[in-house]
Scaffold this active site. Structure first.
Site, mmCIF file in Angstrom:
data_model
loop_
_atom_site.group_PDB
_atom_site.id
_atom_site.type_symbol
_atom_site.label_atom_id
_atom_site.label_comp_id
_atom_site.label_asym_id
_atom_site.label_seq_id
_atom_site.Cartn_x
_atom_site.Cartn_y
_atom_site.Cartn_z
ATOM 1 C CD GLN A 1 31.647 -46.916 -24.633
ATOM 2 O OE1 GLN A 1 32.073 -46.732 -25.566
ATOM 3 N NE2 GLN A 1 31.302 -46.096 -23.724
ATOM 4 C CG ASN A 2 28.183 -51.532 -20.661
ATOM 5 O OD1 ASN A 2 29.202 -51.361 -21.871
ATOM 6 N ND2 ASN A 2 28.119 -51.144 -19.761
ATOM 7 C CG ASP B 1 24.611 -54.538 -19.591
ATOM 8 O OD1 ASP B 1 26.202 -54.766 -19.859
ATOM 9 O OD2 ASP B 1 23.861 -53.565 -19.063
ATOM 10 C CG HIS C 1 27.976 -48.718 -28.764
ATOM 11 N ND1 HIS C 1 29.187 -48.927 -28.523
ATOM 12 C CD2 HIS C 1 27.895 -47.448 -29.805
ATOM 13 C CE1 HIS C 1 29.874 -47.643 -28.368
ATOM 14 N NE2 HIS C 1 29.581 -47.298 -29.341
ATOM 15 C CB THR D 1 34.532 -46.477 -21.348
ATOM 16 O OG1 THR D 1 34.910 -46.979 -22.630
ATOM 17 C CG2 THR D 1 34.659 -45.657 -20.287
ATOM 18 C CB SER D 2 39.476 -48.862 -22.986
ATOM 19 O OG SER D 2 38.153 -49.615 -23.843
#
Ligand code: APR
Length: 230
Positions: A86-87, A89, A104, A173-174
């Site tokens: 999901q990062n 970077d 993302h 990740t939450s």
């Protein structure tokens, strides 16, 4: 080779000095999502949105992969491992991971604001996107980021990848943001699932093995545990 699929989030890069979103002091405590991370925000105040991502890009250019990134890259010699992140970077790639799918978007890429397929690499020597910077189609350049309310084009590919996993690993990740968080449910029933996070994370699935550590220590522990089962 065992097929391992790894789903990572902002916590994967926390030890590299990259801000998470929902920890105390996280980005969403400092900025409102509706001001900096939606298409409406970009049309209402493009300068504010460009400044937000230019700040995050400058932060990224000062960061290096941590031992967790490095451990996952080393696992490529032992397993058929792929990363769905999901990062935005590029620290997984910088650590040497070759199979990284960005759900993302990517901070080091820009794109046309009318044609989402017109994507341009950002030069680290000139990392800012400025108002007036035009894409080849003449439109204002925007960050190549999936904003809230926008489609997640890589989702179908990610679902298929997770559906082939023999081991699923979730790191940092939450599991708050869908559709990414729903990937956990695409993993075949009965396969081992490991979750690495220093905090408790609610995951609605049976048989999850929690490794309550940061990414660097957690990946090291994961590698030991995998040797026992594979
Ligand atoms: N190692 C591992 N995990 C960590 C560490 C660490 N050193 N530090 C914090 N964490 C964990 C936190 O406990 C939390 O569970 O990382 C998680 C970060 O959660 P979020 O900040 O919600 O980040 P994430 O889950 O990646 O957010 C998903 O939301 O805002 C959007 O697009 C954005 O991709 C992002 C998505």
């Amino acid at each position: 080779m065992k097929k391992i699929v790894v789903l990572t989030g902002a916590g994967m890069s926390a030890e590299s000095g990259i801000s998470t979103f929902r920890d105390s002091g996280g980005l969403w405590e400092q900025y409102r999502i509706e001001d900096v991370a939606t298409p409406e925000a970009f049309s209402r105040n493009p300068q504010l949105v460009l400044d937000f991502y230019n700040m995050r890009r400058r932060e990224l250019l000062k960061a290096s992969p941590n031992k967790g990134h490095a451990g996952l890259a080393e696992m490529q010699d032992e397993y058929d491992i792929s990363i769905i992140t999901q990062n935005v970077d590029n620290l997984h790639e910088k650590a040497g991971s070759r199979r990284v799918l960005h759900l993302h978007g990517e901070l080091m890429k820009a794109r046309s604001s009318v044609n989402p397929d017109l994507i341009i690499d950002i030069d680290p020597e000139n990392p800012e996107i400025k108002l007036g910077d035009k894409a080849p189609d003449g439109s204002q350049m925007r960050p190549h980021i999936v904003w809230f309310g926008e489609a997640v084009p890589m989702m179908y590919e990610a679902e298929r990848e997770v559906g082939k996993a023999e081991v699923l690993v979730v790191i940092g990740t939450s599991l708050n943001v869908y559709p990414a968080a729903g990937l956990v449910h695409y993993a075949p029933a009965g396969i081992p699932v490991y979750l690495i996070d220093p905090q408790e994370v609610a995951v609605h699935r049976q048989g999850v093995h929690f490794i309550k550590k940061g990414a660097s220590e957690g990946v090291a522990e994961l590698r030991k545990l995998l040797k026992e089962i594979i």
